[in-house]
Design an enzyme around this catalytic site. Structure first.
Site, PDB file in Angstrom:
ATOM      1  N   ASP A 264       0.859  -1.174   0.000  1.00 17.54           N
ATOM      2  CA  ASP A 264       0.000   0.000   0.000  1.00 17.54           C
ATOM      3  C   ASP A 264       0.900   1.231   0.000  1.00 17.54           C
ATOM      4  OD1 ASP A 264      -2.309   1.500   0.104  1.00 17.54           O
ATOM      5  OD2 ASP A 264      -2.491   1.376   2.276  1.00 17.54           O
TER       6      ASP A 264
ATOM      7  N   ASP B 245      -7.820  -3.246   2.530  1.00 17.70           N
ATOM      8  CA  ASP B 245      -6.717  -4.175   2.312  1.00 17.70           C
ATOM      9  C   ASP B 245      -6.997  -5.574   2.861  1.00 17.70           C
ATOM     10  OD1 ASP B 245      -5.005  -2.172   1.191  1.00 17.70           O
ATOM     11  OD2 ASP B 245      -4.673  -1.404   3.208  1.00 17.70           O
TER      12      ASP B 245
END
Length: 920
Positions: A341, A635
């Site tokens: 990320d 996520d």
């Protein structure tokens, strides 16, 4: 096609199903579909809907039965192998050893079961995003109710700092919403009631979603989805359907277990007919077959692997990485791709001033040049509601964007305390997502002044002049183009660009409406804010590249911003591609596979949770071992699906932490590189242990083969009890110490091993059986025959109890027993390294091995010289010359292996082959 926030709302209380809410429809039609109105629901209707729809909570997965989960651990192939060893030990007449093996099986099963349970709470952690209470309109009256009682059709009141309790559509007002938990984008997004143009659901300008937080503004929203029928509920469903799979080590250990079992059973079964053909009785042949089985069963394999992984877990914990599943340590070592990320992982997740621009002075550094733009710094100081009490440290409270602007004012030497601003403020117009501006009217040393900040387009439209140094010039078309070019230049660097403006004020501005105050402004300049990359990330990325690991960025943030951050930390130095969510959605599976197989590092920007999951699955389809990092709710599915999910502990969400198999307590990307090194070390240590236990199986088996093939002319050189004494006594601690061996030099300078590569390779078998094993067998068999011949034995002479040669026979078997132990010591030192010399590793770098060898020597001496132990194991005291001769076996075994490693290093002229770079 109608769009829904996570799916259709459930049926309402009167039994009629509310069809899929058409969020693109005019508001009047949406009210009709939801059977609600601007005053909200009445209490009776809300109560009925709550009974039918159920509480506003997320569904949880049904947990597996704990007896079944525990049962899986006791029928693991390694556990079955240990059960067999326990049965054989019992048949061999040693019930104490049988019980000890059973205890080992049970302890390992309990430990594995406890580790597995920690991975089953990802969906439950999503509930942390449901606020405990929220404000709704019931019959036109504002009420505070438990968030779990919110139903479809409720009108929710949203204010600054409030968490959104359910998915909904704004019907009045405007807010800024922190969407980072769902999208990964660090900058709050504007949401306002009004038009609802077609487009991606999460980008709709009038929709809000459960799990997000209002940062600025007030608004009302009608609830269109609760519980599982929300975006976060959909993510929970994605996470819940992703099943845990075995790690590469778990798969390989299972194969090794079956291989060892096949070798043990095959050897024992083959010996039975050989013994019968050699003239042994069936009982004697069966006893010796059991002895061969015991010789080939590595009783310490499972606990040693478990303890090696546990040691890796403890080591990583000291460096800021908490591993939730033991096998995850090894999985990191085989990682070939990291999907990271951006926000909070590569960056600090904190806005800071990076650059400013003024028409008169061009670009400047906020920390060095802010004093050169005093009016711009004054706007940054006055037009803010944040508080920066400690400018030196940059700490404070308030909106991150305003704190960053206050840092500009602090660099210019201005007072940034909120109390001083409040004393001088005469009027203010708070930031409005619709206008995208904030304006204040303040007392200054030069009199009343208007100060405005906001989006460039919003502020520029209200300006009629621009400051050039000390002068003010008209803002003509050329000047506007100049400002827009400067804006584009800053944005290309991944900066969030704000415009600052002002003008002298009059008393009329204190009571004038906003539209009149925000006119005739003078543009003072632009400020570019940056969520800076962590200082530790670029070197960590470089080390990952050196280890053959590619790093892809998968984020919900803007492509330009994501690309700029990726390049700044060294991602894509050998080729970088940027793929947006829309482009990714158009790619077929074969096209995505081809894209990922190019070898370039890729920035996937503006991706949805399903797309991140799709990228991970595509990489695994290509045979990659994938580690995924993340910190947001969005996520969670990919974290759970990946071979290794790495969550941020300090800034990450509970959802991400529960879905991941490893949590970085310091949020430091560099910890991933350290974890990869630790994982490779653990895998290497497992291989070292395998070499160690396989090597001493040869000298244990050879005495039985000689006895059988000679038809008893050569007496049995080792007894079953002596084998058990070696396998469960002298061998154990050195084997455990090899599981704590430091990393061999160059562990992070070799490419990742292929997923298909097994724990056992042909080179290892040759080394264990053909080199170390055969050398040990020759030495121990030679010592056995030497002692016999020295005592007057001739082939075929009786050596049983009561014969004249029996004391000599006992001394000879003892020599075999001690010789195997000595060869074990030499093998332990040889197994410490595969390619490098022992000197390069260092003799003292593993003190546990020295303690293990000391224990081995003491136990061996007890078996040889204590009368009680001698009677149990069947040994006899050895004289000093024999002991000295046997002790020489250790350096001989190590020396043979050291010469072989030296030969291979010379052959490769200092450049190890790919097979040799993968240290066993």
């Amino acid at each position: 096609m109608p769009r829904t926030a996570g799916g259709p709302p459930p049926a309402v209380a009167d039994g009629h199903h509310v069809g899929t809410a058409d969020l693109d429809a005019p508001l009047e039609r949406l009210w009709h579909e939801l059977r609600s109105g601007p005053e909200g629901l009445d209490e009776r209707d809300a109560a009925r809907r709550l009974r039918v729809q159920g509480p506003n909570t997320l569904p949880t997965r049904r947990a597996a039965s704990w007896p079944r989960a525990l049962g899986r651990q006791v029928v693991h192939p390694l556990a079955l192998l240990l059960w067999a060893a326990a049965g054989l030990a019992f048949l061999a007449g040693t019930p104490v050893l049988a019980v000890a093996i059973v205890v080992v099986v049970v302890l390992n099963a309990v430990l594995a079961f406890w580790q597995e349970q920690h991975a089953e709470h990802a969906v439950a952690a999503l509930e942390a995003y449901l606020p405990a209470r929220t404000r709704v309109l019931r019959g036109g009256v504002a009420r505070e109710i438990p968030a779990a009682e919110v139903v479809v059709g409720d009108v929710v009141l949203l204010t600054e700092g409030a968490a959104v309790p359910a998915d909904g559509r704004l019907v009045a007002g405007a807010v800024e919403v922190d969407m980072s938990a769902l999208t990964g984008e660090s900058v709050p997004v504007a949401r306002r009631a009004g038009a609802h143009p077609p487009g991606p659901l999460l980008e709709a300008p009038d929709l809000v979603f459960r799990g997000t937080t209002c940062t600025v503004g007030t608004a009302r929203a009608v609830v269109t989805g609760t519980g599982a029928h929300t975006e976060i509920g959909r993510i929970a469903a994605l996470t819940g359907h992703v099943e845990h799979r075995e790690s590469p080590l778990e798969q390989q250990v299972r194969r090794v277990a079956w291989l060892i079992a096949a070798v043990a059973v095959g050897t024992g079964a083959a010996f039975l007919p050989i013994g019968l053909l050699a003239g042994l009785s069936f009982t004697a042949a069966l006893v010796f077959a059991i002895g061969l089985l015991v010789a080939n069963v590595p009783e310490g394999l499972l606990p040693t692997i478990t303890l090696a992984l546990a040691a890796g877990v403890r080591s990583l914990a000291r460096h800021g990485a908490v591993v939730r599943r033991l096998s995850a340590v090894e999985t990191l070592g085989s990682t070939t791709v990291i999907c990271t990320d951006k926000t909070g992982t590569l960056t600090e997740n904190r806005m800071r001033p990076h650059a400013f621009w003024s028409a008169g002075g061009g670009r400047g550094d906020p920390e060095r040049d802010a004093a050169a733009a005093p009016v711009l710094a004054r706007v940054a100081q006055r037009c803010s509601d944040a508080d920066l009490p400690d400018p030196a440290r940059g700490t404070g409270s308030g909106d991150p964007t305003e704190l960053a602007l206050l840092a500009v004012a602090a660099a210019a030497g201005l007072d940034t305390r909120a109390a001083g601003r409040a004393r001088d403020r005469r009027a203010d117009h708070a930031f409005d997502p619709v206008h995208q501006r904030m304006t204040t009217v303040d007392d200054t040393p030069d009199g009343l002044a208007v100060h405005t900040k906001g989006a460039v387009e919003a502020v520029l439209a209200r300006c009629t002049a621009i400051r050039r140094g000390r002068d003010v010039a008209a803002l003509d078309e050329a000047a506007r183009e100049e400002v827009l070019r400067a804006t584009d230049g800053l944005a290309a660097e991944g900066l969030r660009v704000l415009a600052l403006a002002g003008r002298p004020a009059t008393a009329a501005d204190l009571v004038a409406p906003r539209e009149e105050v925000e006119t005739g402004l003078v543009l003072e300049g632009l400020v570019g804010l940056l969520d800076r990359p962590r200082a530790s990330v670029p070197p960590a990325v470089a080390r990952c590249h050196a280890a053959g690991i590619r790093v892809h960025v998968v984020t919900g943030d803007h492509p330009v911003t994501a690309e700029a951050v990726a390049r700044s930390v060294g991602i894509g130095v050998h080729g970088l591609r940027v793929v947006g969510g829309d482009e990714l959605a158009r790619l077929r599976e074969s096209e995505l596979d081809a894209l990922l197989a190019t070898g370039d590092e890729i920035v996937f920007a503006r991706v949805a949770p399903e797309q991140k999951l799709r990228v991970v699955e595509a990489l695994e389809h290509l045979g990659e071992v994938v580690a995924v990092t993340g910190d947001g709710v969005n996520d969670a599915p990919a974290l759970r699906r990946a071979d290794i999910g790495v969550a941020m502990g300090a800034s990450g969400t509970d959802v991400a932490r529960e879905a991941a198999t490893m949590v970085l307590t310091d949020d430091d990307f560099a910890s991933i590189e350290r974890a990869v090194a630790a994982g490779r070390r653990v895998y290497d240590d497992v291989r070292k242990f395998v070499v160690y236990i396989f090597a001493h199986a040869v000298p244990e088996v050879v005495p039985f083969l000689l006895f059988a093939l000679s038809g008893g002319a050569i007496p049995l050189g080792l007894t079953v009890l002596q084998i058990l004494a070696i396998d469960l006594g002298t061998e154990t601690l050195p084997a455990l110490a090899l599981g704590r061996e430091p990393a061999e030099p160059g562990v992070m300078d070799r490419p990742p091993r292929p997923r298909s590569e097994g724990v056992i390779r042909p080179r290892m078998l040759w080394r264990a059986w053909g080199l170390l094993g055969v050398t040990s067998a020759l030495l121990t068999t030679g010592a056995f025959l030497l002692v016999l011949l020295r005592g007057g034995w001739t082939p075929g002479a009786p050596t049983g109890p009561g014969t004249a040669l029996h004391p000599v026979y006992l001394e000879a078997t003892t020599a075999t027993f001690v010789g195997i132990v000595a060869c074990q010591i030499g093998t332990a030192f040889a197994a410490r390294t595969e390619h490098a010399s022992l000197r390069s590793v260092g003799l003292g770098t593993n003190p546990l091995l020295w303690w293990g060898i000391a224990f081995e020597v003491v136990v061996t001496a007890a078996f040889v010289y204590l009368p009680v132990a001698r009677d149990v194991v069947g040994t006899a005291p050895l004289d000093a010359p024999t002991v000295a001769l046997l002790l020489a076996c250790a350096p001989i075994v190590w020396g043979v292996d050291e010469v072989d490693r030296w030969r291979r290093r010379r052959r490769t002229t200092g450049t190890p082959s790919p097979d040799e770079r993968r240290t066993p």
